[in-house]
Enzyme design. Sequence first.
Site, PDB file in Angstrom:
ATOM      1  N   ARG A  77       0.832  -1.194   0.000  1.00 26.71           N
ATOM      2  CA  ARG A  77       0.000   0.000   0.000  1.00 26.71           C
ATOM      3  C   ARG A  77       0.872   1.252   0.000  1.00 26.71           C
ATOM      4  O   ARG A  77       2.020   1.229   0.424  1.00 26.71           O
ATOM      5  CB  ARG A  77      -0.889   0.022   1.240  1.00 26.71           C
ATOM      6  N   THR A  78       0.288   2.339  -0.433  1.00 25.01           N
ATOM      7  CA  THR A  78       0.977   3.615  -0.361  1.00 25.01           C
ATOM      8  C   THR A  78       1.124   4.007   1.100  1.00 25.01           C
ATOM      9  O   THR A  78       0.147   4.029   1.838  1.00 25.01           O
ATOM     10  CB  THR A  78       0.170   4.700  -1.100  1.00 25.01           C
ATOM     11  N   ARG A  79       2.330   4.307   1.495  1.00 24.01           N
ATOM     12  CA  ARG A  79       2.563   4.666   2.891  1.00 24.01           C
ATOM     13  C   ARG A  79       2.646   6.161   3.089  1.00 24.01           C
ATOM     14  O   ARG A  79       2.484   6.648   4.197  1.00 24.01           O
ATOM     15  CB  ARG A  79       3.836   4.007   3.374  1.00 24.01           C
ATOM     16  N   ARG A  80       2.919   6.883   2.027  1.00 25.48           N
ATOM     17  CA  ARG A  80       2.959   8.335   2.120  1.00 25.48           C
ATOM     18  C   ARG A  80       2.730   8.916   0.734  1.00 25.48           C
ATOM     19  O   ARG A  80       3.081   8.301  -0.271  1.00 25.48           O
ATOM     20  CB  ARG A  80       4.271   8.823   2.700  1.00 25.48           C
ATOM     21  N   TRP A 111      -5.102   9.554   0.140  1.00 20.13           N
ATOM     22  CA  TRP A 111      -4.363  10.503   0.973  1.00 20.13           C
ATOM     23  C   TRP A 111      -4.782  11.931   0.641  1.00 20.13           C
ATOM     24  O   TRP A 111      -4.021  12.690   0.052  1.00 20.13           O
ATOM     25  CB  TRP A 111      -2.869  10.311   0.755  1.00 20.13           C
TER      26      TRP A 111
END
Length: 200
Positions: A33-36, A149
């Site tokens: 997954r995208t963490r940032r 995000w």
Amino acid sequence: LLFIFIIHTIMSLSLSAGGAPRASSTSLSATDRTRRPIVTGTSILGIKYSNGVMLASDTLCSYGSMAKYKNAERLISVNSKTLIGGGGEYSDFQSITQLLKRNALEDLCTADSLYEDEMDGNGEEDARQIWNYLRAVMYNRRNKMNPLWNDLVIAGFGSGGGGDGEAGGECFLGLVDKIGTTYEDDYIATGFGSYLALPI
């Protein structure tokens, strides 16, 4: 003979079947997954006043500390009643925008009339409905451990008469964050603008 045995043992430990190197435990898998966020926009300001709502944003998207895109649209009109501003990951904001426009097109195609002037705005979702829909979308993605995000500011007019807004409904200003938390207020700011604009 001992040398060949040692080489064979080392090769069998470092190669999997087929001769490909084994993946280490720190390698990325297809489900990471995208963490940032990578390409981000920051501040969106929203103000509700007596006869309407106003949104403002900058047009800069940064790639880390580098000013990458200087003309990014971060305020999007979903329909004649709703305007959305997005701070955070720009590609996620584009995905949300496409989702909302797809929903608006689907609503238009399944309406009683295909002509917008005959519908009198009845086929359009108002700002509060879109705010609630985005709350569910953001919360759903958060529960899947793959959040979008973004901090989204939704502004516009609600349905029904009796309000001061130009579109015949009450003025609306609300925020949805990346985990699905929502609130309404007369003044909303996201990103660094929340530290600078709200105290003033």
